[in-house]
Scaffold this motif. Structure first.
Motif, PDB file in Angstrom:
ATOM      1  N   VAL A 284      22.491  32.905  71.992  1.00 51.31           N
ATOM      2  CA  VAL A 284      22.287  34.153  71.255  1.00 51.31           C
ATOM      3  C   VAL A 284      21.621  35.165  72.180  1.00 51.31           C
ATOM      4  O   VAL A 284      20.438  35.031  72.519  1.00 51.31           O
ATOM      5  N   GLY A 285      22.402  36.154  72.615  1.00 56.95           N
ATOM      6  CA  GLY A 285      21.901  37.152  73.548  1.00 56.95           C
ATOM      7  C   GLY A 285      21.690  38.504  72.898  1.00 56.95           C
ATOM      8  O   GLY A 285      21.861  38.654  71.684  1.00 56.95           O
ATOM      9  N   PRO A 286      21.316  39.517  73.704  1.00 54.95           N
ATOM     10  CA  PRO A 286      21.019  40.868  73.213  1.00 54.95           C
ATOM     11  C   PRO A 286      22.147  41.473  72.378  1.00 54.95           C
ATOM     12  O   PRO A 286      21.891  42.165  71.401  1.00 54.95           O
ATOM     13  N   LYS A 287      23.402  41.173  72.766  1.00 52.90           N
ATOM     14  CA  LYS A 287      24.528  41.750  72.031  1.00 52.90           C
ATOM     15  C   LYS A 287      24.563  41.225  70.597  1.00 52.90           C
ATOM     16  O   LYS A 287      24.898  41.945  69.666  1.00 52.90           O
ATOM     17  N   ASP A 288      24.217  39.929  70.450  1.00 53.61           N
ATOM     18  CA  ASP A 288      24.302  39.295  69.132  1.00 53.61           C
ATOM     19  C   ASP A 288      23.284  39.837  68.139  1.00 53.61           C
ATOM     20  O   ASP A 288      23.467  39.726  66.931  1.00 53.61           O
ATOM     21  N   ILE A 289      22.178  40.380  68.635  1.00 50.41           N
ATOM     22  CA  ILE A 289      21.182  40.944  67.722  1.00 50.41           C
ATOM     23  C   ILE A 289      21.291  42.471  67.666  1.00 50.41           C
ATOM     24  O   ILE A 289      20.441  43.141  67.083  1.00 50.41           O
ATOM     25  N   GLY A 290      22.331  43.034  68.274  1.00 48.93           N
ATOM     26  CA  GLY A 290      22.570  44.474  68.185  1.00 48.93           C
ATOM     27  C   GLY A 290      21.565  45.323  68.939  1.00 48.93           C
ATOM     28  O   GLY A 290      21.231  46.436  68.507  1.00 48.93           O
ATOM     29  N   LEU A 291      21.100  44.825  70.074  1.00 50.25           N
ATOM     30  CA  LEU A 291      20.044  45.527  70.810  1.00 50.25           C
ATOM     31  C   LEU A 291      20.471  46.942  71.217  1.00 50.25           C
ATOM     32  O   LEU A 291      19.701  47.901  71.071  1.00 50.25           O
ATOM     33  N   GLN A 292      21.705  47.097  71.700  1.00 49.26           N
ATOM     34  CA  GLN A 292      22.196  48.409  72.137  1.00 49.26           C
ATOM     35  C   GLN A 292      22.151  49.404  70.987  1.00 49.26           C
ATOM     36  O   GLN A 292      21.703  50.544  71.140  1.00 49.26           O
ATOM     37  N   LYS A 293      22.567  48.954  69.822  1.00 47.91           N
ATOM     38  CA  LYS A 293      22.577  49.827  68.647  1.00 47.91           C
ATOM     39  C   LYS A 293      21.155  50.207  68.248  1.00 47.91           C
ATOM     40  O   LYS A 293      20.883  51.346  67.856  1.00 47.91           O
ATOM     41  N   LEU A 294      20.250  49.248  68.361  1.00 49.51           N
ATOM     42  CA  LEU A 294      18.847  49.517  68.053  1.00 49.51           C
ATOM     43  C   LEU A 294      18.294  50.571  69.012  1.00 49.51           C
ATOM     44  O   LEU A 294      17.563  51.484  68.597  1.00 49.51           O
ATOM     45  N   MET A 295      18.651  50.451  70.283  1.00 52.76           N
ATOM     46  CA  MET A 295      18.204  51.430  71.280  1.00 52.76           C
ATOM     47  C   MET A 295      18.669  52.836  70.896  1.00 52.76           C
ATOM     48  O   MET A 295      17.897  53.791  70.896  1.00 52.76           O
ATOM     49  N   GLU A 296      19.956  52.940  70.560  1.00 54.12           N
ATOM     50  CA  GLU A 296      20.529  54.242  70.194  1.00 54.12           C
ATOM     51  C   GLU A 296      19.822  54.820  68.971  1.00 54.12           C
ATOM     52  O   GLU A 296      19.494  55.997  68.910  1.00 54.12           O
ATOM     53  N   ARG A 297      19.582  53.922  67.999  1.00 57.45           N
ATOM     54  CA  ARG A 297      18.929  54.367  66.769  1.00 57.45           C
ATOM     55  C   ARG A 297      17.513  54.854  67.065  1.00 57.45           C
ATOM     56  O   ARG A 297      17.084  55.896  66.573  1.00 57.45           O
ATOM     57  N   ALA A 298      16.783  54.067  67.881  1.00 58.69           N
ATOM     58  CA  ALA A 298      15.374  54.364  68.148  1.00 58.69           C
ATOM     59  C   ALA A 298      15.197  55.618  69.004  1.00 58.69           C
ATOM     60  O   ALA A 298      14.161  56.284  68.945  1.00 58.69           O
ATOM     61  N   THR A 299      16.211  55.935  69.799  1.00 59.84           N
ATOM     62  CA  THR A 299      16.086  57.090  70.697  1.00 59.84           C
ATOM     63  C   THR A 299      16.899  58.282  70.200  1.00 59.84           C
ATOM     64  O   THR A 299      17.081  59.261  70.933  1.00 59.84           O
TER      65      THR A 299
END
Ligand SMILES: [Zn+2]
Ligand SMILES: [Zn+2]
Lengths: 196, 196
Positions: A117-132
């Motif tokens: 289970v890596g960053p892609k599986d927890i939606g890290l990129q999407k979280l970054m976009e949302r947070a910024t």
């Protein structure tokens, strides 16, 4: 318990439930067929219905039957605070405290390299976009306080801080080693107030 | 975990499984929807299929998809010996010993007055007719060795003996492989009484 093929298939299917071994599966199958056939049919319908209608919210990733969940659509929520949790059950525990009025991002899991289970599986990129994206002023990390939850919080925290996002973590009022969904609500509420 | 109605319905349906509380049901629903939707659909199909096809054997009451189960139809079995067990799982355990070649009568439960389970619910009348039909020479009681199983064996034994049927009970004794000093005293006492 092997005189019928349908029964064997049912026992095998029940074993796919987490925490259910062969003895439990036999007991469940026996109970349903002997004492609660109505319950068996209700469960059968509920499973196919949920698989057919439940998807992930386009904004926060939690389970929903709509494109965007009701929490994300609620104009009363404070869109400047974004709380990151592992599962809908954790989100639900947070909601029941009544101490948080912001929005959520549900990872639907936790980083776990050993399980793939890596960053892609927890939606890290999407979280970054949302947070910024401009609206969020604070990201509150409410992942579990066990090894994998802490590691997940650390990775997210580093990634967000490098982009200048203000990141906080639930205070360590939550007992170390425990999983959020089992913690009493008062403890969660205090940990929220004391967030660092 | 209450942003979707189908999910709530699924969690409630899972709670009808024996031994599954609200936390377990949430965890099961989350697991299936997040990681094993194929398993959820397989379980849905297995449940409706089993409810539709699995019935009780007309002779021994165990689960079967036919009118009479394959064990009851097996001409190799010794029809003069009838073993009485509580559940299909108990029958399966007995079969795995390879030590019994007779036929079965599956009570599909045990007497439990407090739970409203009486003689009718375990098919006592049918067992009487079967045992006194002429073919059966010995009824072996293999109900569990706990309070309810013993009480059930006692009631069946009295009823059969009053009709002149030869009734035996599985021997109580020291489990194979165990050391006497660790065996409970009641078991040793029974093993002494039942010594061969
Ligand atoms: Zn949402
Ligand atoms: Zn049968």
């Amino acid at each position: 318990m092997s005189t019928t093929n349908s029964l064997d298939v049912l026992i095998q299917a029940l074993r796919r439930l987490p925490g259910v071994g062969v003895k439990s599966a036999q007991r469940m199958a026996f109970h349903l067929l002997q004492h609660d056939r109505e319950g068996a049919l209700a469960l059968s319908r509920a499973l196919s219905e949920a698989v057919g209608t439940v998807h992930h919210c386009a904004r926060c990733h939690t389970f929903t039957e709509a494109e965007v969940c009701s929490t994300c659509l609620d104009p009363e929520r404070d869109a400047t605070r974004l709380c990151v949790v592992e599962t809908p059950a954790d989100q639900s525990a947070m909601e029941r405290t009544g101490a948080f009025k912001g929005l959520y991002f549900v990872l639907m899991g936790r980083l776990s390299p050993l399980d793939g289970v890596g960053p892609k599986d927890i939606g890290l990129q999407k979280l970054m976009e949302r947070a910024t994206g401009g609206e969020v002023q604070e990201v509150i990390l409410a992942t579990n306080f066990n090894a994998e939850g802490e590691a997940t919080a650390h990775v997210i925290s580093e990634a967000l801080k490098s982009r200048g996002v203000h990141v906080t973590r639930l205070a360590r009022g939550v007992p170390v080693g425990s999983e959020l969904e089992y913690v009493d609500l008062g403890t969660i509420a205090h940990a929220l107030v004391d967030r660092r």
